[in-house]
Motif scaffolding. Structure first.
Motif, PDB file in Angstrom:
ATOM      1  N   HIS A   6      -5.782  -2.243  -2.557  1.00 46.24           N
ATOM      2  CA  HIS A   6      -5.932  -1.025  -1.750  1.00 46.24           C
ATOM      3  C   HIS A   6      -6.025  -1.374  -0.259  1.00 46.24           C
ATOM      4  CE1 HIS A   6      -6.993   1.041  -5.541  1.00 46.24           C
ATOM      5  NE2 HIS A   6      -7.623  -0.081  -5.825  1.00 46.24           N
ATOM      6  N   HIS A  31       0.438   5.330  -0.099  1.00 44.53           N
ATOM      7  CA  HIS A  31      -0.511   4.770  -1.066  1.00 44.53           C
ATOM      8  C   HIS A  31      -1.505   5.848  -1.520  1.00 44.53           C
ATOM      9  CE1 HIS A  31      -3.101   1.839  -3.042  1.00 44.53           C
ATOM     10  NE2 HIS A  31      -4.112   2.511  -2.514  1.00 44.53           N
ATOM     11  N   CYS A  38      -8.581   5.729  -3.551  1.00 45.03           N
ATOM     12  CA  CYS A  38      -8.563   5.751  -2.084  1.00 45.03           C
ATOM     13  C   CYS A  38      -8.700   7.177  -1.534  1.00 45.03           C
ATOM     14  CB  CYS A  38      -7.299   5.079  -1.546  1.00 45.03           C
ATOM     15  SG  CYS A  38      -7.379   3.285  -1.707  1.00 45.03           S
TER      16      CYS A  38
HETATM   17 ZN   LIG Z   1      -5.978   2.743  -3.295  1.00 41.29          ZN
END
Ligand SMILES: [Zn+2]
Length: 217
Positions: A6, A31, A38
């Motif tokens: 991440h 992402h 996240c």
């Molecule tokens: Zn992530």
């Protein structure tokens, strides 16, 4: 799909504060669009944003200070509002690109070395941003390069390994001036990744020298 890699706290904080340059911000938002973990981290950062981000430059923020601030927050009842995702509009090689790239102009694949192709993405609100798609054949070594600033990569298809780490679709890879890497593509097939490069990049080796002219610095 399990995501194991991440964006760093520092990068996500800069994204939350709006201080990340357009190219890396696009890769981070790509992402985020597929990573609930996240999305929750971002919600937490935004929750403290009014407090610390306005008083402190994110770069100057120690991770310790951040952890202490986050620990004080009760995030258990926070629900991350996720707006409905638009459908992907661009495909390349039969791969639907994430909808975060819907407004980008995708250039043609250019061969930049044996088994390595590169396509430039034009980001409408930041046409000078260095955003590329990189396609590398199975088992090939990616061009080696070192950085002086920031490089972020999101794996879209296939995989690659860099030292002990293996990166698969959904994973986010962050390089900085400490990094000098040359990952190897997985044996299961070609790898397509989305990358944004900020600052001066020095490419090493034969493939790297071929790629250099395609990256504006
Ligand atoms: Zn992530």
């Amino acid at each position: 799909m399990t995501i194991n890699h991440h964006p760093s706290d520092q990068t996500l904080l800069r994204f939350a504060a709006g201080t990340l340059p357009a190219g890396p911000a696009l890769v981070v938002s790509t992402h985020l669009s597929g990573c609930p973990f996240c999305q929750r981290r971002l919600a937490a950062f935004e929750a403290v944003g009014g407090d610390i981000l306005t008083r402190t430059r994110p770069e100057a923020l120690s991770s310790d200070a951040l952890e202490r601030t986050l620990a004080r927050l009760d995030l258990s009842h926070r629900v991350t509002a996720i707006s409905p995702r638009p459908s992907p509009r661009i495909s390349i090689d039969g791969l639907a690109l994430p909808s975060t790239l819907n407004d980008c102009k995708v250039g043609p694949w250019r061969t930049v070395g044996a088994g390595v192709k590169l396509s430039r993405l034009v980001v409408p609100h930041a046409p000078a941003a260095n955003v590329i798609l990189l396609k590398v054949k199975a088992n090939k070594r990616m061009p080696a390069h070192g950085h002086t600033d920031l490089e972020v990569t999101q794996v879209l298809k296939g995989s690659f390994s860099d030292g002990d780490n293996r990166y698969q679709p959904g994973d986010f890879v962050e390089g900085d001036d400490e990094t000098d890497h040359s990952p190897v593509i997985g044996s299961e097939g070609e790898c397509i990744s989305l990358a944004a490069i900020e600052g001066h990049v020095r490419f090493h080796g034969f493939l790297g020298k071929l790629i250099q002219p395609f990256v504006r610095i």
